[in-house]
Design an enzyme around this catalytic site. Sequence first.
Site, PDB file in Angstrom:
ATOM      1  N   ASP A 164      12.714   4.195  28.360  1.00  0.00           N
ATOM      2  CA  ASP A 164      13.628   3.761  29.409  1.00  0.00           C
ATOM      3  C   ASP A 164      14.144   2.359  29.113  1.00  0.00           C
ATOM      4  OD1 ASP A 164      11.021   2.804  29.743  1.00  0.00           O
ATOM      5  OD2 ASP A 164      11.256   2.519  31.893  1.00  0.00           O
ATOM      6  N   ARG A 215       9.972  -4.691  29.600  1.00  0.00           N
ATOM      7  CA  ARG A 215       8.952  -4.900  30.630  1.00  0.00           C
ATOM      8  C   ARG A 215       7.739  -4.007  30.364  1.00  0.00           C
ATOM      9  NH1 ARG A 215      12.893  -2.232  34.812  1.00  0.00           N
ATOM     10  NH2 ARG A 215      12.264  -0.051  34.702  1.00  0.00           N
ATOM     11  N   ASP A 216       6.811  -4.017  31.291  1.00  0.00           N
ATOM     12  CA  ASP A 216       5.569  -3.256  31.101  1.00  0.00           C
ATOM     13  C   ASP A 216       5.794  -1.781  31.411  1.00  0.00           C
ATOM     14  OD1 ASP A 216       6.106  -3.716  33.741  1.00  0.00           O
ATOM     15  OD2 ASP A 216       4.057  -4.298  34.298  1.00  0.00           O
ATOM     16  N   GLU A 217       6.711  -1.202  30.656  1.00  0.00           N
ATOM     17  CA  GLU A 217       7.029   0.204  30.827  1.00  0.00           C
ATOM     18  C   GLU A 217       7.286   0.800  29.448  1.00  0.00           C
ATOM     19  OE1 GLU A 217       9.025   2.703  34.431  1.00  0.00           O
ATOM     20  OE2 GLU A 217       9.226   0.548  34.459  1.00  0.00           O
ATOM     21  N   ASP A 252      15.808   9.853  31.858  1.00  0.00           N
ATOM     22  CA  ASP A 252      16.674   8.976  31.078  1.00  0.00           C
ATOM     23  C   ASP A 252      17.070   9.663  29.770  1.00  0.00           C
ATOM     24  OD1 ASP A 252      14.881   7.641  32.884  1.00  0.00           O
ATOM     25  OD2 ASP A 252      15.597   5.734  32.134  1.00  0.00           O
ATOM     26  N   TRP A 255      14.523  15.160  36.063  1.00  0.00           N
ATOM     27  CA  TRP A 255      13.656  14.542  35.054  1.00  0.00           C
ATOM     28  C   TRP A 255      12.991  15.675  34.251  1.00  0.00           C
ATOM     29  CZ3 TRP A 255      16.021  11.482  38.192  1.00  0.00           C
ATOM     30  CH2 TRP A 255      16.089  10.132  37.949  1.00  0.00           C
ATOM     31  N   GLU A 279      20.210  -1.493  33.545  1.00  0.00           N
ATOM     32  CA  GLU A 279      19.597  -0.483  34.414  1.00  0.00           C
ATOM     33  C   GLU A 279      20.355  -0.367  35.739  1.00  0.00           C
ATOM     34  OE1 GLU A 279      15.572  -1.523  35.451  1.00  0.00           O
ATOM     35  OE2 GLU A 279      15.088   0.561  35.895  1.00  0.00           O
ATOM     36  N   HIS A 311      18.814  -0.535  29.180  1.00  0.00           N
ATOM     37  CA  HIS A 311      18.426   0.743  29.759  1.00  0.00           C
ATOM     38  C   HIS A 311      19.585   1.692  29.471  1.00  0.00           C
ATOM     39  CE1 HIS A 311      14.949   1.026  32.449  1.00  0.00           C
ATOM     40  NE2 HIS A 311      15.491   2.129  32.963  1.00  0.00           N
TER      41      HIS A 311
END
Length: 891
Positions: free
Chosen positions: A468, A472-474, A481, A534, A745, A766
């Site tokens: 995505d 960041r912490d992802e 996506d 999704w 994003e 994103h």
Amino acid sequence: MTTLSISSLTCEYRVNPIGLDTTQPRFTWQLASENHYTMQSAYQIQVSRNENSFESSCLVWDSGHVQSEQSVLVVYEGQALLPRNRYFYRVKVWNQTGSPSPWSEIAFWEMGQLSPDDWSAKWITPHAASMDPEAEEAFYLRKTFTVRKAIRKATIYATSLGIYELELNGARVGDWEFTPGWTSYRHRLQVQTYEVTSLLQHGENHTIGAVLANGWYKGDLAWKNQRNIFGDVRALFLQLHIEYTDGTSEITVSDDSWRASFGPVRMSELYHGETYDANLELSEWSMSTYQDDNWCPVTVLDHSKDILVMQENEPSRITQHMKPITVIETPSGETVLDFGQNMVGKVHMRLELPVGTRLQLLHAEVLDQEGNFYIGNLRHAKQTVTYVCKGGGEEQYEPHFSFQGFRYVKVVGWPRDTAFDAERFTGHVIHTDMAASGTFECSHPLLNKLQQNIVWGQRGNFLDVPTDCPQRDERLGWTGDAQVFIRTAAFNYDVALFFTKWLRDLKADQHENGGVPFVIPDVLGPNDHSSSAWGDAAVICPWTMYQIYGDKRVLEEQYDSMKAWITYMRSQGENEYLWNTGFHFGDWLGLDAKEGSYVGATPRDLIATCFYAYSTSLFVKAAEVLERSEDVATYSELYERIVEGFTHEFLTPSGRLAAHTQTAHVLPLMFGLVKGSTRDRLAKMLAEYVVEQNNHLTTGFVGTPYLCHVLSENGYHDLAVKLVQQEDYPSWLYSIHKGATTIWEHWDGIKPDGSFWSDDMNSYNHYAYGSIGDWLYRVVAGLDSDDQQPGYKRIQFRPRPDSGLEYAKASLHSSYGKIRSEWKKEADGRVVYEFQLPPNTTGLATLRGATLAAASVNGQAAQTASGVLSAAESDGELRIELGSGTYSIIC
Ligand code: BGC
């Protein structure tokens, strides 16, 4: 004299690949010919064990003369292939008049390890009593061995729990980053193959070494403060095969004879960065002269070998070097390098600073409203690289096991008495090393910038899995996506292997009831799964692969997974034909969301039911391709029922939609759930909703990818054009005015007043909204595929010179070769179209408003021009069937 020849041989999408484990590899080749309308009528493939001979005694397969147009993904049908063997192949073709080409050049592929029995290596990890297995430091592992005779060939097969780098006799092995990549580790772990013949010679004292860090396997992952998701022990698994010139061979493996140590990498985490103390370097540790007496023993770990698969996609690599464009002194006194581009990778440094200097690099995507360094949107990800200098000359370093998403780098700790030198820093761009495949360009500079930003968004987020965001912490493989972006992605880069691999992970992680985790590989756990739009990645992505690459095997492999997802949806609703229960992300980040909510106003059951219908319709198509007639019947029937269910629930008898959002209108139109006057009415309503917003969108993740397609297709192309060329908020071009170099994003990641959307969830890289790229390629430039002859075997050219532009051009390297679709308006009102079709394809050019009488093809009358198969007018369009070749059509 024939001008026919063959080029670009690939095996499983790759040029001379090594380490394959498919026992039926597929071959693709391209034809080259100066003639218009060149088709293949037959082919012959020969596969030999011997590079220098295609005598029949050496052949493992001779297809013979096969009457067929197929030149893409032709399946090997020869003798059983043996592990680690190299096979050489060549191809010959005949054109439609029966003239043969010469044999192609010889290409090869090499098999890897084929079964668990091929492994004698052991999983090894430092002995827990001597080294803390929970440590954040990287482990160093080494082993010295002897090469007894002259070498013919040496190959390393390696993988790890955690991520690794290899060295052999002091040299780095390979240039791959973040090996073994990220898969559904519980089920599948990739093994890399390295040919290392040139790094070894006859003699004693060779050393192989590995550095091992946490990576995805056991490092911090996801925003829930999770670690050790896949396991809590790192381990190496390696097997070196040496073949001697005398025909004998020898194997060296990871086993309990190896030694382990900590070293200079004090901390390394994908999200957080790396800490490296050069004073702790183990000088020449992967050379045999190194004394490892104070290193520790390793232990053998019990871990499955059944999960091993050979590397499936292209590796991640450094693909570009970037220099800072400027050094900024921020209002709060920070020294910040500006690389001019939001990118993903790491910073390489060349330093000459005193011993003990502790230099820190912090990475950020944007500066704040005041121009200060801003890392709020990284959430828990630290993105901090620390280097402690050893002094005494130039030192070079870049982090090994961590990547950062950044444009700006704050440098902390530069000695006051030394002039700052930005030249010493270079940004290394890293992503899966997919081949670039397409280009789009037009007369609107901001749209060209948008296209560039889309490409950079793809580069930043295609790092082994489609993530995505990269900062960041992802950084997770969010299914929604990936699904919305896949078609655009396949224009910009060759993503066949990338998605083949990821879809296997999707299948591996899919729940027994067919539910699909929100992210693949799944790290969120059993409760986080199966939102509509999704989970539909399970169906949309394989179908798209088939459309773009004509790859039936992806459909075969994913078929059960696709079906299971439909079964899951079917079991969810209050009735079988409506999905009106459960959690959904809805039209995520739609601008019609209630204050404080991320979820757009479009009813979630409408979205869920539309996607339920859409995926079912795609599944029917897949079943048709694979000739599963029972499923075709069953699921066609199901599809009809869902459409009825949708109509009953969401449409009034007079054909008005019960939900009043843009996205609600977009979906049924895009997915073909409404016909005739209802279709017209919905399209008209949609157009009104857009006009009401002063020609702006309100759509989120779900509606945005389709919005312009639907308008263009239903008589409102002018409105789609206005939307895309809008420059104020909310629009694609708005972010460019705010300095974006990637896709954001949020439509308002930076608000008109310069303030930010909250720290909470605000990525500046994103790709989801970059899905507009598909519309630029397919609609504006008019370069499209045809489901009836997928993989661009037949090309649909439907250019739109009525796009408010002077010109537009798109190109694509397809499996058949280069395709181009271009148009340009001349001052005298004429439109000049240029089309290029590679040999062994045909195409249909549909030219709106053009007439036969006023059209010329390569300077000749349309009907008689070379390569034109037919030309006719219908419904205000001129339709010209083209054979391969290049055409300039003036209308
Ligand atoms: C991700 C998305 C994802 C979403 C789910 C976010 O945190 O960054 O892109 O699809 O969650 O709605």
